[in-house]
Design a protein around this motif. Structure first.
Motif, PDB file in Angstrom:
ATOM      1  N   ARG A   1      -2.412   3.729  -2.646  1.00 30.32           N
ATOM      2  CA  ARG A   1      -2.334   2.785  -4.024  1.00 30.32           C
ATOM      3  C   ARG A   1      -2.033   1.445  -3.597  1.00 30.32           C
ATOM      4  NH1 ARG A   1      -5.126   4.716  -8.682  1.00 30.32           N
ATOM      5  NH2 ARG A   1      -4.726   7.042  -8.887  1.00 30.32           N
ATOM      6  N   ILE A   2      -2.926   0.307  -3.877  1.00 30.48           N
ATOM      7  CA  ILE A   2      -2.654  -1.119  -3.248  1.00 30.48           C
ATOM      8  C   ILE A   2      -2.385  -1.783  -4.556  1.00 30.48           C
ATOM      9  CG2 ILE A   2      -3.337  -3.143  -2.127  1.00 30.48           C
ATOM     10  CD1 ILE A   2      -5.025  -0.918  -0.331  1.00 30.48           C
ATOM     11  N   SER A   3      -1.239  -2.792  -4.508  1.00 22.53           N
ATOM     12  CA  SER A   3      -0.869  -3.725  -5.458  1.00 22.53           C
ATOM     13  C   SER A   3      -0.344  -5.136  -4.934  1.00 22.53           C
ATOM     14  CB  SER A   3       0.326  -2.914  -6.473  1.00 22.53           C
ATOM     15  OG  SER A   3      -0.299  -1.856  -6.987  1.00 22.53           O
TER      16      SER A   3
ATOM     17  N   ASP B   1      -4.139  -4.096  -8.597  1.00 19.47           N
ATOM     18  CA  ASP B   1      -3.311  -3.103  -9.445  1.00 19.47           C
ATOM     19  C   ASP B   1      -3.647  -2.032  -9.505  1.00 19.47           C
ATOM     20  OD1 ASP B   1      -1.589  -2.479 -11.529  1.00 19.47           O
ATOM     21  OD2 ASP B   1      -2.746  -3.075 -13.240  1.00 19.47           O
ATOM     22  N   ASN B   2      -2.408  -1.390  -8.408  1.00 15.71           N
ATOM     23  CA  ASN B   2      -2.724   0.222  -8.129  1.00 15.71           C
ATOM     24  C   ASN B   2      -4.086   0.702  -7.685  1.00 15.71           C
ATOM     25  OD1 ASN B   2      -0.859   2.139  -8.225  1.00 15.71           O
ATOM     26  ND2 ASN B   2      -1.593   3.060 -10.102  1.00 15.71           N
TER      27      ASN B   2
ATOM     28  N   ALA C   1       0.690  -1.320   0.052  1.00 15.78           N
ATOM     29  CA  ALA C   1       0.019   0.140   0.111  1.00 15.78           C
ATOM     30  C   ALA C   1       0.884   1.178   0.100  1.00 15.78           C
ATOM     31  CB  ALA C   1      -0.750   0.023   1.241  1.00 15.78           C
ATOM     32  N   ARG C   2       0.881   2.060  -1.058  1.00 13.52           N
ATOM     33  CA  ARG C   2       1.495   3.310  -1.281  1.00 13.52           C
ATOM     34  C   ARG C   2       0.968   4.250  -0.935  1.00 13.52           C
ATOM     35  NH1 ARG C   2       2.593   5.800  -5.981  1.00 13.52           N
ATOM     36  NH2 ARG C   2       1.797   4.019  -7.198  1.00 13.52           N
ATOM     37  N   ARG C   3       1.581   5.305  -0.049  1.00 18.14           N
ATOM     38  CA  ARG C   3       0.729   6.512   0.381  1.00 18.14           C
ATOM     39  C   ARG C   3       0.979   7.492  -0.704  1.00 18.14           C
ATOM     40  NH1 ARG C   3       0.098   7.691   5.766  1.00 18.14           N
ATOM     41  NH2 ARG C   3       1.995   6.329   6.125  1.00 18.14           N
ATOM     42  N   THR C   4      -0.112   8.047  -1.243  1.00 14.31           N
ATOM     43  CA  THR C   4      -0.201   9.261  -2.242  1.00 14.31           C
ATOM     44  C   THR C   4      -0.890  10.298  -1.795  1.00 14.31           C
ATOM     45  OG1 THR C   4      -2.295   8.542  -3.758  1.00 14.31           O
ATOM     46  CG2 THR C   4       0.211   7.616  -4.090  1.00 14.31           C
TER      47      THR C   4
END
Length: 395
Positions: free
Chosen positions: A158-160, A222-223, A150-153
């Motif tokens: 945004r989870i991949s 996917d993102n 899980a990428r913080r934006t």
């Protein structure tokens, strides 16, 4: 409109005898089409529509939110009845009950999300489950960090990643996705994702020997974008928080074990009926009159009596929670042995595709794959024995 006005809670609208009658009827209805789902492997949508019509999908949602606030005794009774009819449906329902039984006590979920998930279950029969297992890591119960990220934006998370053995996949409204953040000390835990979020796809790769209608397919992310407050149950990797407390683990052990005990009950009933009907020409009487088969039925019923005793004691709070893993081990082991006895005694008819006993056998064997698995249970008990002895030896 308040959540509690969406429908009358089932447990408040019927007495115990009527509730048992409803469950018995449901069990028979589910059993009538169980072979269809076993053959197709399709998600049992009609079964969940039926359960929702009876208010059973919101059974463990709190009463104040429109559910029944069911106890473990009541939830176990429902799971047993459903599993006796169609166990894949029961296993998906177990996950629903576990999620909702712990959800409203969570200190990490935002209130709005807790209420939304509860409302969806009460109003629409929406299902939720945790997606945890991954292709490379396997089960997280054995330790390790998830590969799902899980990428913080500025927009949100945004989870991949990829999740396998995602029980109920096609029927779920909410995915509780186990992942990690990209921080130096990553946050690890659950991110809540709605099924309609762009970037989610399901790969239909679940083609198992038993429990075929659980639709435990692979789910790809996917993102996938979710709001920042959807990191609902996360903690730093350096200071992890347990997913389940002792009570939650006891609920899981009892309800999972009840699924496979229900399968064994169904196998037992078929076997007894078959013995009463089978009348070999050289015998001139039914097989049920022979001591050999009476002994086998007695053995089966004794195993299932032990299961009822164990499950009753645990559900009613008479078994300490630290014995939960042993409960699962014993009940599922007894269930497997009970079905094996019926298979051994019935011979070819028991393994015929025309009869349900072979399906019950395939289903009950799946009890071994659930966490905690047998080796982990026994090793944990053994370690506790030696730890306790060392503790006693201290001055």
């Amino acid at each position: 409109m308040s959540l509690s006005s969406l429908r009358p809670p089932l447990l408040q609208s019927v007495n115990v005898a009527d509730f048992d009658t409803v469950l018995e009827r449901l069990s028979q209805q589910l059993a009538a089409t169980a072979h269809v789902y076993d053959e197709s492997g399709d998600f049992p949508q009609d079964n969940f529509k039926l359960l929702h019509e009876h208010g059973l999908l919101a059974l463990t949602v709190p009463k104040a939110l429109g559910g029944d606030g069911a106890s473990l005794v009541q939830a176990r009774k429902v799971i047993a009845a459903v599993a006796k009819g169609e166990p894949s449906t029961a296993l998906i329902l177990v996950m629903q009950y576990l999620q909702h039984s712990r959800l409203q006590d969570s200190r990490t979920w935002p209130e709005a999300l807790r209420l939304r998930v509860a409302q969806d279950a009460v109003r629409d029969g929406a299902l939720i489950n945790a997606l945890r297992v991954e292709p490379d890591l396997g089960t997280p119960a054995r330790g390790g960090l998830p590969a799902t990220v899980a990428r913080r934006t500025s927009e949100g998370w945004r989870i991949s990643g990829r999740k396998i053995y995602s029980t109920g996949s096609h029927g779920l409204t909410w995915f509780n996705v186990w992942a990690r953040s990209t921080d130096e000390d990553p946050l690890v835990g659950a991110w809540l994702v709605h099924r309609d979020t762009p970037g989610i796809s399901i790969i239909e790769d679940w083609d198992h020997l038993g429990m075929r209608a659980t639709c435990s397919h692979e789910v790809l992310f996917d993102n996938v974008l979710v709001p920042l407050d959807h990191a609902v149950s996360v903690s730093p990797w350096s200071a992890p928080q347990p997913e389940l407390d002792s009570d939650g683990f006891l609920w899981m052990a009892v309800l999972l074990a009840a699924v496979y005990d229900g399968v064994a009950q169904a196998a037992r009933d078929w076997f007894v009926s078959w013995l009463e009907q089978r009348k070999p020409s050289n015998l001139g009487a039914t097989l049920s009159t022979l001591p050999r088969f009476q002994e086998t039925v007695g053995h089966i019923d004794t195993l299932l009596f032990a299961n009822r005793s164990l499950l009753d004691a645990a559900a009613e709070g008479r078994t300490p929670a630290h014995h939960a893993a042993q409960l699962k081990y014993l009940v599922t082991g007894n269930a497997i042995r009970a079905v094996e006895l019926a298979i051994e005694a019935s011979g070819n008819p028991g393994l015929s595709r025309h009869n349900p006993l072979q399906r019950h056998y395939r289903d009950v064997l799946c009890s071994r794959i659930h966490t905690p698995q047998n080796d982990a249970v026994l090793q944990g008990v053994g370690k506790a024995v030696f730890a306790q002895r060392q503790k006693k030896d201290l001055p």
